[in-house]
Design a protein around this motif. Structure first.
Motif, PDB file in Angstrom:
ATOM      1  N   LEU A 102       2.908  -4.040   2.255  1.00  0.00           N
ATOM      2  CA  LEU A 102       1.831  -4.700   2.316  1.00  0.00           C
ATOM      3  C   LEU A 102       0.884  -4.525   1.267  1.00  0.00           C
ATOM      4  CD1 LEU A 102       1.287  -4.738   6.251  1.00  0.00           C
ATOM      5  CD2 LEU A 102       1.881  -6.677   4.800  1.00  0.00           C
ATOM      6  N   LYS A 103       0.523  -3.253   0.897  1.00  0.00           N
ATOM      7  CA  LYS A 103      -0.330  -2.659  -0.125  1.00  0.00           C
ATOM      8  C   LYS A 103       0.197  -3.223  -1.414  1.00  0.00           C
ATOM      9  CE  LYS A 103      -2.283   1.127   1.992  1.00  0.00           C
ATOM     10  NZ  LYS A 103      -2.370   2.625   2.110  1.00  0.00           N
ATOM     11  N   GLU A 104       1.519  -3.063  -1.461  1.00  0.00           N
ATOM     12  CA  GLU A 104       2.231  -3.654  -2.938  1.00  0.00           C
ATOM     13  C   GLU A 104       1.879  -4.965  -3.125  1.00  0.00           C
ATOM     14  OE1 GLU A 104       6.090  -2.262  -2.714  1.00  0.00           O
ATOM     15  OE2 GLU A 104       5.460  -0.157  -2.899  1.00  0.00           O
ATOM     16  N   LYS A 105       2.152  -5.644  -1.816  1.00  0.00           N
ATOM     17  CA  LYS A 105       1.976  -7.292  -2.231  1.00  0.00           C
ATOM     18  C   LYS A 105       0.563  -7.592  -2.363  1.00  0.00           C
ATOM     19  CE  LYS A 105       5.570  -8.519   0.987  1.00  0.00           C
ATOM     20  NZ  LYS A 105       6.007  -9.148   2.490  1.00  0.00           N
ATOM     21  N   ARG A 106      -0.254  -6.769  -1.803  1.00  0.00           N
ATOM     22  CA  ARG A 106      -1.803  -7.303  -2.084  1.00  0.00           C
ATOM     23  C   ARG A 106      -2.024  -6.863  -3.631  1.00  0.00           C
ATOM     24  NH1 ARG A 106      -4.133  -4.083   3.183  1.00  0.00           N
ATOM     25  NH2 ARG A 106      -3.199  -5.329   4.694  1.00  0.00           N
ATOM     26  N   LYS A 107      -1.405  -5.721  -3.872  1.00  0.00           N
ATOM     27  CA  LYS A 107      -1.856  -5.164  -5.505  1.00  0.00           C
ATOM     28  C   LYS A 107      -1.304  -6.297  -6.410  1.00  0.00           C
ATOM     29  CE  LYS A 107      -1.855  -0.270  -4.783  1.00  0.00           C
ATOM     30  NZ  LYS A 107      -1.630   0.889  -5.026  1.00  0.00           N
ATOM     31  N   LYS A 108      -0.085  -7.045  -5.884  1.00  0.00           N
ATOM     32  CA  LYS A 108       0.508  -7.782  -6.906  1.00  0.00           C
ATOM     33  C   LYS A 108      -0.317  -9.025  -6.908  1.00  0.00           C
ATOM     34  CE  LYS A 108       5.462  -6.449  -6.525  1.00  0.00           C
ATOM     35  NZ  LYS A 108       6.586  -6.530  -5.514  1.00  0.00           N
ATOM     36  N   ASN A 109      -0.771  -9.412  -5.634  1.00  0.00           N
ATOM     37  CA  ASN A 109      -1.560 -10.832  -5.512  1.00  0.00           C
ATOM     38  C   ASN A 109      -2.966 -10.430  -6.454  1.00  0.00           C
ATOM     39  OD1 ASN A 109       0.253 -12.057  -3.789  1.00  0.00           O
ATOM     40  ND2 ASN A 109      -0.559 -11.470  -2.107  1.00  0.00           N
ATOM     41  N   ALA A 110      -3.174  -9.318  -6.105  1.00  0.00           N
ATOM     42  CA  ALA A 110      -4.818  -8.948  -6.835  1.00  0.00           C
ATOM     43  C   ALA A 110      -4.267  -8.990  -8.405  1.00  0.00           C
ATOM     44  CB  ALA A 110      -5.171  -7.601  -6.441  1.00  0.00           C
ATOM     45  N   ALA A 111      -3.323  -8.766  -8.716  1.00  0.00           N
ATOM     46  CA  ALA A 111      -3.064  -8.588 -10.313  1.00  0.00           C
ATOM     47  C   ALA A 111      -2.806  -9.763 -10.637  1.00  0.00           C
ATOM     48  CB  ALA A 111      -1.868  -7.603 -10.694  1.00  0.00           C
TER      49      ALA A 111
END
Lengths: 128, 709
Positions: A102-111
């Protein structure tokens, strides 16, 4: 105090109901019957054990100078029972993986959002 | 009831009453076999292959006797209440055939009324007399099978007998004996069975034997190995014979049989001369542990397997065994797979390695896993006493093994039953001893193989000691290290699990290499037993119980562990005993000290472990007083109403107020008082440096040990 007692009774009733349902399922699997006294005994034991667990978890959290009970506290509680401990470990690992994903997804989305914003800004600047 | 009767008739033992009672519990314990048809199934399985060969024999004999039976039938009706006596009497030698005929008829009559096995009995038999209920039912069940098939089977048996006689004789046993053993699963010396490995080679192919093929496989392990690698059919048959015998002796020869059971599967396909004996032995060694489960499987295979399937399995096994070098591994793996497939519980560890190989081989045996699993479950349930499952199965095996010759079978059955009954009483170790010479080379050969598979051992490290223990009996000469396990073996089967665990733990490393492969094949129940033992050891009440039962278990445990015990004393004996006696308030024998010592050791180990966990939980590397406070809270000494300081004031003064408070506050200056407990004060001096709070732990331990009991 009566409020507490009433609350406690409600909780006990909820536990008793859940235990009864579980016992029914198990009885169906074993093709045997479970008496109500047994279910009551199990429910009472479960309730008291929950109380003990709560106190231990609170003590562990305080020992770690925290105000929140975390998974580490739970693991410390289940340390002795091998099977349960292994099970909890597996579950915690799975949860950790899920959280990481989930964190990775969020980071990607944030990026992505950042890049989009950057582009938007650039476009705006260009336009301007 | 029907089942018991069936078995009784099958067994053709002289005492159906006994059989009924014996098989009944066995049947009931068997689970699915409790059904009336279940007992028939065992024999019926054979029926599928060669329906009622042995049973048919009796039936076939009875056929001509139907005519006579009318009068006898009437007599038996009168004697119905005396069925047990009559049947036993009848079945013994002379009247077997008649008895069967009667029983078959009786079964017809009784089947409807009693067991409800309303198998279609041939009309001619229906009218005939009613022998003992047990026999009757069995016969009726048997009769359900086509009589023609029975006749054919009987003839085949007759044909095979002469063939068997020739080959069996090599071992010094009469073929009849061996063949009978196959049928009756008589418990002849297992050692003989192993010695007979070669007789199988000469066994002529026979359709009936294929059925017993599986049974014999168990026995043929020693034989099978040579067989495994070379010839197929004829070896298979001979192996079957041998297997039958070992399979029947499940109880005693679980270990030996395991090898046999596993090996034969491959051996069946091939027959090698002695050169492969080593391989067989290796397999035997490897499979020893799985005997219990495998044997059961074998039974099922034998009973249920059709000839074709058996052949197929054997062929597959033969295919697997290509190179000599690989053979051993394959054999072991295949065997492992066999055991694994049959034992779902072992699947995790072994399957990973052997699944690939096993899949190809045992596609045909898909039906077996179900039964095997059930048996495995049963066997697992009886893991504590391996003999028990064997005994239950033994009865069935008797039933499954029909004797072409009733008289001889009866003799063997009686012998077998006697031996079987003795088996549970006996320890496996003595039984394993005769097998040692044969297993010895196998064990040696298997060791390198085992080491190759140590990774599995690591997986089943806990089980290794169990396996090693089981194998120890057989591997003693090979490994002196296992002697301790040997000693622990009796303990294993005793309720003293915690002790076993300790012994096993200590010997694990020694036996890892040896038991590596064994662990792969550890029956699930063995592993569970091991795990259970470790768990129980952790339970404090169990530990405390040991104190009460201290002397006995400690004595038994002392032999192998004496060095360790005396070498590492947690606290001085005089001190421990004095404190213990003080709190015990009753007389205390001094031989409880070893038990107390062990308990102390475990207590402090667990204590330190908890403290370490608490310190780590607080993300520290040093154990602090607050860790102790948490521990005391967990132990129940510190609650919301009794903070630690109060405890100090409460307890220390009770015991050592005058002594310790000055000590604690004096800064390491102690003037021992001249009193009886002066030695205690000296002991306490260094302890006093820890601080009064820590001293509470020791006090609490002794007080709790007396209170928590």
């Amino acid at each position: 105090m009566d409020e507490d007692e009433a609350q406690k009774q409600r909780l006990k009733a909820a536990v008793h109901y859940t235990v009864g349902r579980l016992c029914q399922d198990i009885a169906a699997d074993c093709e045997k019957q479970i008496t109500k006294q047994t279910i009551a005994a199990i429910a009472e034991t479960a309730f008291r054990q929950c109380d003990i667990f709560a106190k231990d978890l609170e003590a562990f959290a305080r020992h770690a100078k925290r105000h929140t009970v975390t998974v580490d506290d739970v693991k410390l509680t289940a340390r002795r029972t091998t099977a349960l401990y292994n099970y909890i470990q597996q579950k915690s690992e799975e949860l950790a993986l899920n959280n990481q994903e989930l964190k990775e997804k969020r980071k990607k989305n944030a990026a992505k959002r950042k890049s989009k914003d950057m582009e938007a800004e650039e476009e705006n600047e260009l336009e301007d | 009831m029907c089942v018991s009767e069936t078995e009784a008739s099958l067994l053709m033992s002289g005492q159906p009453a006994l059989q009924e009672s014996e098989p009944n519990p066995a049947e009931s314990s068997a689970g699915e076999r409790t059904e009336g048809l279940s007992g028939v199934e065992l024999s019926d399985l054979t029926l599928h292959t060669e329906p009622l060969t042995h049973v048919v024999r009796g039936l076939s004999r009875k056929k001509p006797q139907h005519v006579f039976s009318v009068s006898a039938f009437e007599e038996q009706f009168d004697q119905l209440p005396d069925n047990t006596e009559d049947t036993s009497h009848v079945f013994h030698k002379g009247d077997v055939s008649q008895a069967k005929g009667d029983s078959s008829q009786d079964l017809d009559v009784s089947s409807g009324s009693k067991s409800g096995l309303n198998l279609t009995l041939k009309t001619p038999f229906v009218e005939k007399r009613i022998e003992r209920a047990g026999l009757q039912r069995k016969v009726s069940n048997r009769r359900l099978q086509s009589v023609d098939a029975f006749d054919e089977a009987v003839q085949r048996c007759l044909e095979q007998c002469p063939n068997q006689d020739q080959s069996v004789f090599q071992d010094g046993k009469t073929l009849e004996d061996s063949s009978w053993q196959k049928f009756t699963l008589g418990l002849s010396d297992v050692t003989e069975l192993y010695v007979q490995s070669k007789k199988d080679d000469t066994m002529g192919p026979s359709a009936e034997k294929e059925r017993e093929h599986e049974l014999e496989k168990a026995r043929d392990i020693p034989v099978s190995e040579p067989l495994i690698q070379e010839e197929k059919d004829h070896e298979m048959e001979s192996q079957d014979e041998e297997e039958v015998v070992p399979s029947s002796q499940e109880d005693v020869y679980l270990r030996a049989e395991d090898d046999i059971v596993l090996a034969p599967t491959q051996a069946m396909t091939e027959s090698l001369p002695e050169s492969h004996d080593v391989e067989l032995q290796d397999r035997e060694f490897v499979e020893e542990v799985e005997i219990g489960n495998v044997v059961e499987i074998e039974y099922e295979n034998v009973v249920e397997t059709e000839d074709q399937e058996v052949v197929e399995i054997e062929d597959e096994n033969a295919e697997e065994v290509g190179d000599e070098e690989v053979e051993d591994e394959n054999a072991e793996e295949v065997e492992n797979e066999n055991a694994e497939e049959f034992e779902d519980k072992n699947a995790e560890e072994v399957e990973d390695e052997e699944v690939v190989e096993a899949d190809l081989e045992y596609n045909d045996t898909s039906q077996y896993p179900e039964r095997i699993t059930r048996r495995a479950h049963r066997s697992e349930g009886g893991g504590a006493v391996l003999g028990i499952p064997g005994t239950t199965r033994v009865t069935k095996s008797f039933g499954a093994g029909l004797n072409p010759r009733e008289k001889d079978l009866l003799d063997f059955v009686d012998e077998g039953r006697e031996s079987l009954q003795d088996i549970p009483d006996e320890e496996r170790e003595p039984l394993g001893s005769p097998e040692f010479p044969q297993l010895h080379p196998a064990a040696e050969l298997s060791t390198p193989e085992q080491r190759s598979q140590q990774h599995e051992a690591s997986l089943a490290e806990e089980d290794v000691p169990e396996l090693a223990e089981d194998d120890d009996a057989q591997e003693e000469p090979n490994q002196s290290e296992e002697e301790e396990l040997m000693d622990s073996e009796p303990a294993n089967h005793s309720p003293e699990f915690p002790q076993e665990e300790e012994e096993e733990e200590e010997d694990d490393d020694d036996d890892d290499a040896l038991s590596a492969e064994l662990s792969m094949k550890t029956p699930a129940f063995v592993r569970q037993k091991r795990v259970f033992a470790s768990r129980t050891a952790q339970t404090t009440p169990t530990v405390l119980k040991e104190v009460n039962s201290g002397p006995a278990p400690q004595v038994a445990k002392r032999a192998p562990r004496q060095k360790r015990q005396t070498g590492v004393d947690v606290l001085p004996k005089s001190y421990v005993m004095s404190v213990f006696k003080h709190f015990a308030k009753t007389k205390v024998a001094s031989d409880v000290y070893p038990a107390i010592n062990e308990i102390l050791k475990k207590y402090f180990e667990r204590l330190a472990d908890d403290l370490e966990a608490y310190a780590a939980h607080a993300k520290r590397k040093t154990i602090e007083v607050e860790d102790f406070e948490l521990l005391m809270r967990r132990q129940g000494f510190v609650t919301d109403t009794t903070p630690v300081n109060i405890l100090i004031e409460k307890y220390l003064p009770m015991e050592y107020r005058k002594l310790l408070i000055p000590v604690a506050t004096s800064g390491n200056k102690v003037i021992p008082k001249q009193r009886r407990s002066s030695h205690l004060s000296r002991c306490w001096v260094p302890v006093a440096l820890w601080g009064p709070k820590l001293l509470l732990l020791l006090l609490f331990f002794f007080s709790s040990s007396s209170c928590m009991q």
